[in-house]
Enzyme design. Sequence first.
Site, PDB file in Angstrom:
ATOM      1  N   SER A  78       0.819  -1.219   0.000  1.00 20.60           N
ATOM      2  CA  SER A  78       0.000   0.000   0.000  1.00 20.60           C
ATOM      3  C   SER A  78       0.851   1.266   0.000  1.00 20.60           C
ATOM      4  CB  SER A  78      -0.943   0.012   1.205  1.00 20.60           C
ATOM      5  OG  SER A  78      -0.200  -0.043   2.406  1.00 20.60           O
TER       6      SER A  78
ATOM      7  N   SER B 215      14.123  -8.542   4.830  1.00 16.64           N
ATOM      8  CA  SER B 215      14.754  -8.383   6.136  1.00 16.64           C
ATOM      9  C   SER B 215      15.138  -6.908   6.229  1.00 16.64           C
ATOM     10  CB  SER B 215      15.970  -9.305   6.262  1.00 16.64           C
ATOM     11  OG  SER B 215      16.638  -9.094   7.483  1.00 16.64           O
TER      12      SER B 215
ATOM     13  N   TYR C 126      12.190  -5.026  17.024  1.00 18.78           N
ATOM     14  CA  TYR C 126      12.297  -4.951  15.556  1.00 18.78           C
ATOM     15  C   TYR C 126      13.476  -5.786  15.067  1.00 18.78           C
ATOM     16  CZ  TYR C 126      13.384  -3.188  10.919  1.00 18.78           C
ATOM     17  OH  TYR C 126      13.671  -3.114   9.581  1.00 18.78           O
TER      18      TYR C 126
ATOM     19  N   LYS D 225      13.795  -9.236  12.566  1.00 23.97           N
ATOM     20  CA  LYS D 225      14.576  -9.274  11.324  1.00 23.97           C
ATOM     21  C   LYS D 225      15.704 -10.306  11.399  1.00 23.97           C
ATOM     22  CE  LYS D 225      12.081  -6.433   9.004  1.00 23.97           C
ATOM     23  NZ  LYS D 225      11.209  -6.983   7.940  1.00 23.97           N
TER      24      LYS D 225
END
Length: 272
Positions: free
Chosen positions: A12, A132, A146, A150
């Site tokens: 989006s 990633s 976060y 990853k």
Amino acid sequence: MSKKVILITGASSGMGKESAKTLIEQGHTVYTVARRIEQMQDLSTLGGFPIQMDITKENDIQNVVDTIIKKEGKIDVLWNNAGYGLFGSVEDTPIEEARQQFEVNVFGLATLTQKVVPYMRKANAGTIINTSSMGGKMYTPMGAWYHATKHAVEGFSDCLRLELKEFNINVVVLEPGIIVTEFGDVLLENINKFSSKGAYASLTKKLVIATKKMYDSGQGSKTLVISKTIAKIVKARKPKTRYRVGLLAKPMVWMRINLGDRLFDKIVMSQV
């Protein structure tokens, strides 16, 4: 160039959206999914196929895969690109927020992958691209959750690559550096929400100033570097296992690998 059926999550805005435009222009059949379907209407006008999907809802995921298979009979490329950055101190960040970070960045990615792999395996062909980050190889203060997701995507992708090799399915890890997208806005919103007061207020303030300065000064690579890279991966018969692109991605990961923990800690904290 053979035209492919491509599924992109998180399309989006930002990297996903810009890359979708490029791939549509190149003549591929591109399905784009995100929660905010109203923000993908321009892709529909260009010839793409937007579908609303929440990456944390298995019914949504199943519906998307079923829809594409029914219409196209195959999915040649899956780009797991949906994700966001949860930033704030470990102490201050509610565990339910951390859980949601994993739901989107890891378990959503894994669920969609599980549902697409059988079709690629039967076709004895396919490419899975997992987004990633250079943050999957390094770390910054206030980014524990976060970076944890990853790092998880990196390990998940490496194991998946070995499992799918015999079925002629490529697994590629995309490791972007600093790219000009909405990512910085979300990051700042989260830090301010969780850690702007209390024990980590000083560190939070410094991090906010450093981040704002970087984004406001226009630093960061344009999404074009990502769309060019994705187009290259889609076209390649045997893509590389990793693509490290965008501002600071290569030097930061090089420093992380070669300089040792304490020196890297100093370098990171000198920027805050």
